[in-house]
Design a protein around this motif. Sequence first.
Motif, PDB file in Angstrom:
ATOM      1  N   LEU A 412      -4.577  -4.879   0.412  1.00  0.00           N
ATOM      2  CA  LEU A 412      -3.799  -3.650   0.614  1.00  0.00           C
ATOM      3  C   LEU A 412      -4.702  -2.427   0.572  1.00  0.00           C
ATOM      4  O   LEU A 412      -4.505  -1.466   1.336  1.00  0.00           O
ATOM      5  N   LEU A 436       2.946   0.230   2.833  1.00  0.00           N
ATOM      6  CA  LEU A 436       1.852  -0.345   2.022  1.00  0.00           C
ATOM      7  C   LEU A 436       2.075  -0.086   0.545  1.00  0.00           C
ATOM      8  O   LEU A 436       1.824  -0.950  -0.302  1.00  0.00           O
ATOM      9  N   TRP A 440       2.569  -2.733  -2.539  1.00  0.00           N
ATOM     10  CA  TRP A 440       1.808  -2.661  -3.807  1.00  0.00           C
ATOM     11  C   TRP A 440       2.768  -2.766  -4.994  1.00  0.00           C
ATOM     12  O   TRP A 440       2.510  -3.482  -5.959  1.00  0.00           O
TER      13      TRP A 440
END
Length: 816
Positions: A412, A436, A440
């Motif tokens: 990531l 993204l 996470w």
Amino acid sequence: MAAFFQKLFKSRKPAAPDRKTHIPEQPKADPETDKRAELREEQLQKLEANPDQNVAASLAVEGLTADIRIRAVNILQDESVLQRVHKQAKGRDKGVYQVARQKLQDIREEQARQQSIADTITMLTRHAREQAKSDDTKLYGARLEALLKQWAEVEPHATPDQLSAFLESIHHCRERLSGMEAAQAAEAQLQEQKRQREETLDVISRTLEDLRRQPVDSVASLDALQKTQENRWLEATRDTQVEKTHQKAYETSMMALRNYINAVRQLNQLQESLQSVSAVTYQDATPDDRARAEALVKEINWPEGFPVPESLQSVRKLAGKPKTPPRNSEDQKQQQATADNLKTILSQLEEALEANQLRQSRQLLKTAQQHFRALDQRHGKAFQSRIQLLTGQLRELTDWQGFATEPKQIALCEQMEYLAEQPMEPEAKSERIKELQKEWRDLGGSSNRALWTRFKQASDKAYEPCKAYFKAKSGLKQANLEKRKAICAELEHFLNAADWTAIEWKAVERILQTARQEWKEAWPIEFRENRQVQKQFDSLLRQLEAPIDQERQRNEALKQEIVEQAEALIEHEPLQEAMDKAKALQADWESVGITRHREDRKLWQAFRKACDAIFARRDARRSEQQQATKEADSEATALLQDATAVSYDQDEQSLTQAIASLNSVNTSLLSAPMKEKVQQEKQRLEQAVAEQQLKAGIRKWQSLVLARTEGDIQPDALPDKWTQLSAETSELDDQEIVIRAEILAGIASPDADKEKRMEIQVRRLTEGMGTSDKEEDALQSVEGLVAGWCVKADESGADPMLASRLNTALDNLTAD
């Protein structure tokens, strides 16, 4: 009779001799004239005279020169004519052939373009109608805007009916879109209010937890926090339904906070009294000191569950055993319910830890800790060790998950760093950053501080180009907010300045539509800042719509009256009066002001139906009248055929019967040409009857003229009026009577009487009788002469020669 009129009034002047017109002799054409030049000049003149398509087509094929043919084919516009010229010029004139072919191609391309536009208009109208009825609300506004953008390109080519149908569908679409936007705004407002309520409860709860751990001596900050949260809760619950559990939780928490604030305020105010009482030791305290201490403790009323300040502890000790109010049954039930909930949550936490569900475990542990803090010491003691155990297990799971998810988190980081280097549209880039970041968070975060820092820095770098865009967007939102405020100010000014007794309502409607359109165009905008402006705009719209609705209802009532009047005229008699009133009602309809579109359409359909029924009666009567006229003409034609078969020389009875048959025709039903034919035929027959009656009368006169040659005539054999008529000719002798009759009959007299005749003619001219041109005067004059001849008393009788001449004159009167 006709011959008599011609002889009686024919001109005595000799006809003028014909004059021959002298025609000058034309010069002979010059045989050397250039026929070709003349033809070319003639064709050029035809071209300059703006010839019609057929003439131009002839010149395009048969023109003398190539220039003439090219100019002629350029004039042509009609497709069929061009096709004919194109066919004729093929193989004969290449220039004309190419020009005609190009013009035909241009015409076909234009026809194809017009057909494409017509198909597009039909398609867009159908799409607008389907959009108005569609249940698919996804991207509804975007689809509507795209439809309007496409329509703007073809709108100039649309017919009024197509434009009306499209705009009506768009109106329904906009109404639906406004409803959806209003519903979305209302839902967003409800969600925002819910979030505000949850945050209020959370703030109060955390504040109370902090106060239980660490006491506060100053009430200023607490008082400000209390008022802030009270106002916040009030706004978050305005015009919406609140769950009972939330309302009860708020009231309980806020009551606890108020009690604590009041206790601290009392503590600060009674600080001197507390110090004086606390200075007395427990052993030296008198009953009065204990009473004062007890009174202070009661007045301060320190809430249970919060740390007791030192200044109050000694006073409470002096007052005796603290008067801790026993928990009521409601508090006991609340504590037990919290304990039961905590037990359930801890069981769920154990299951989540066993399933290695890190994120869910963290959330459950957080909830369990909140419940644990809400328990008193007696109820919470049983859960303390279990919570510590589960907290340790969660820490171990976090370390293990960190080891398992670290490669994914590194990936990531790399994706975020790559994204930071890519030039993208800000909105799309921002959405990708959020995706993204969500991935996470779904991994449960990271205990590796360096890895988290790397991801955070990459995120910040990737978002950096988006800041300017969203800053500009924020400026656009502020500008749109100012636009909306300006719209509200203009509306408010208009409402305050409007004279509703003499206002142009169509202009008011346009103002309302323009305000809504400009308000909609002032987008995007910050929701929170727009709330108050939106309320003001909605209020102003209601104020503006109220008089408009009243005016619309008044006008709709007027149109309803017009409809009722029109319906009453459907059976009204006379019909012409009904039609005149219907036309007047149509003018009244046009003069009525604004109405609602849907209601106006219904009323118009009813009004149009009534008017159509009225004029349908006229058409029906006209059709009936035409049918009656057709039948009457047919009947009259048959009678005319019979009447025209009757000639002049037939007997009077036949003529009279023919006239009677024509009189039986109802001329009011006949067409104008047929009526004229019937009248002409009746005149012909009546004239024939009159001529026969005249001839019969002349024959009777002739018999009386001859009877006088044989002796006296019996008075009863003569007409009654002859006695009076003879008075005018009593002085005339037989010879003069005969000559005068010959003059009136237009025949010559014997040579022996020419001098006498000339004398009589001169005398008649002097008397003003020679220029008479009236048939009645001539007949009366002849009858007067015959009366004068017959009334004379003469035993020896009249001269037979003169009697013969007189009868000859009478015969000439009736000659054809």
